[in-house]
Enzyme design. Sequence first.
Site, PDB file in Angstrom:
ATOM      1  N   TYR A  15      -3.473  -0.663   9.783  1.00  0.00           N
ATOM      2  CA  TYR A  15      -3.311  -1.061   8.392  1.00  0.00           C
ATOM      3  C   TYR A  15      -1.866  -0.803   7.947  1.00  0.00           C
ATOM      4  CZ  TYR A  15      -4.274  -0.975   3.307  1.00  0.00           C
ATOM      5  OH  TYR A  15      -4.271  -1.200   1.961  1.00  0.00           O
ATOM      6  N   SER A  72       0.860  -1.180   0.000  1.00  0.00           N
ATOM      7  CA  SER A  72       0.000   0.000   0.000  1.00  0.00           C
ATOM      8  C   SER A  72       0.900   1.234   0.000  1.00  0.00           C
ATOM      9  CB  SER A  72      -0.881  -0.020   1.252  1.00  0.00           C
ATOM     10  OG  SER A  72      -1.397   1.264   1.553  1.00  0.00           O
TER      11      SER A  72
END
Length: 254
Positions: A152, A139
């Site tokens: 996350y 990400s």
Amino acid sequence: MFSLRGRTALVAGASRGIGLAIARALAAAGARALLAARSLELLERHAAELRAEGLQAQAVRLDVTDPASVEAVASGPDEVDILVNVAGTNIRKSFLDYTPEEYDFLLRTNLHGLVELTRRVGGRMIARARGGKVINIGSLMSLRGLPYLSIYAITKSALAGLTRVLAAEWARYDIQVNCIAPGMILTDLNREVWQRPGMREWLQGSQANPRLGTPEDVAAVAVFLASPASDYITGQVIAVDGGYTTTAVWPYHP
């Protein structure tokens, strides 16, 4: 150079979004695609659509939070040449507001199960001595920090670190390990975020390419990293982000 004929690709998290786009692209490049996720019925439909196009695809049930499920897939009859770790989810909130249950859930879903799957599948790649490809889907949080994504970010930063270390350990076995860091890619997981006022205007002032990315933008890079064309590339975290991590725009015109 970009053909995947004769290769078997396991895509963990292939029921929708980026994972499904990658599975479709790998199959289109000639691979036998194993679409793995919890929703077997949905995967069967996707696999049937690919087979109707003359491509090779099979549905495989995989729950990355269940060690028994991970073991069953990793020790199954399929010899995997390409492993793509996509499975993941997100909960957006202030760092101070996460519960222990949410923390545990995100780490089990985004990291622990994928680590075990990689260990088992990678071990089989090494044992058969035919090389292989491991592609982790990280990400922007593997590279940058944005608010309300702390847990996350822990998981995606860990995948980037694992990528570099495994690339160093497994290069002697002709296994390339790389990580794709998708930027602002529109998927079901973030569609609501991009419907909020001001978000798209912010994007236009934040990166060189002002549009939102698509899962297919990520899938194209995954095909490259899965193919012989990338045999001399390993240990990299490659941002697919419209320039977000490297550029900025401003209203100045000469």
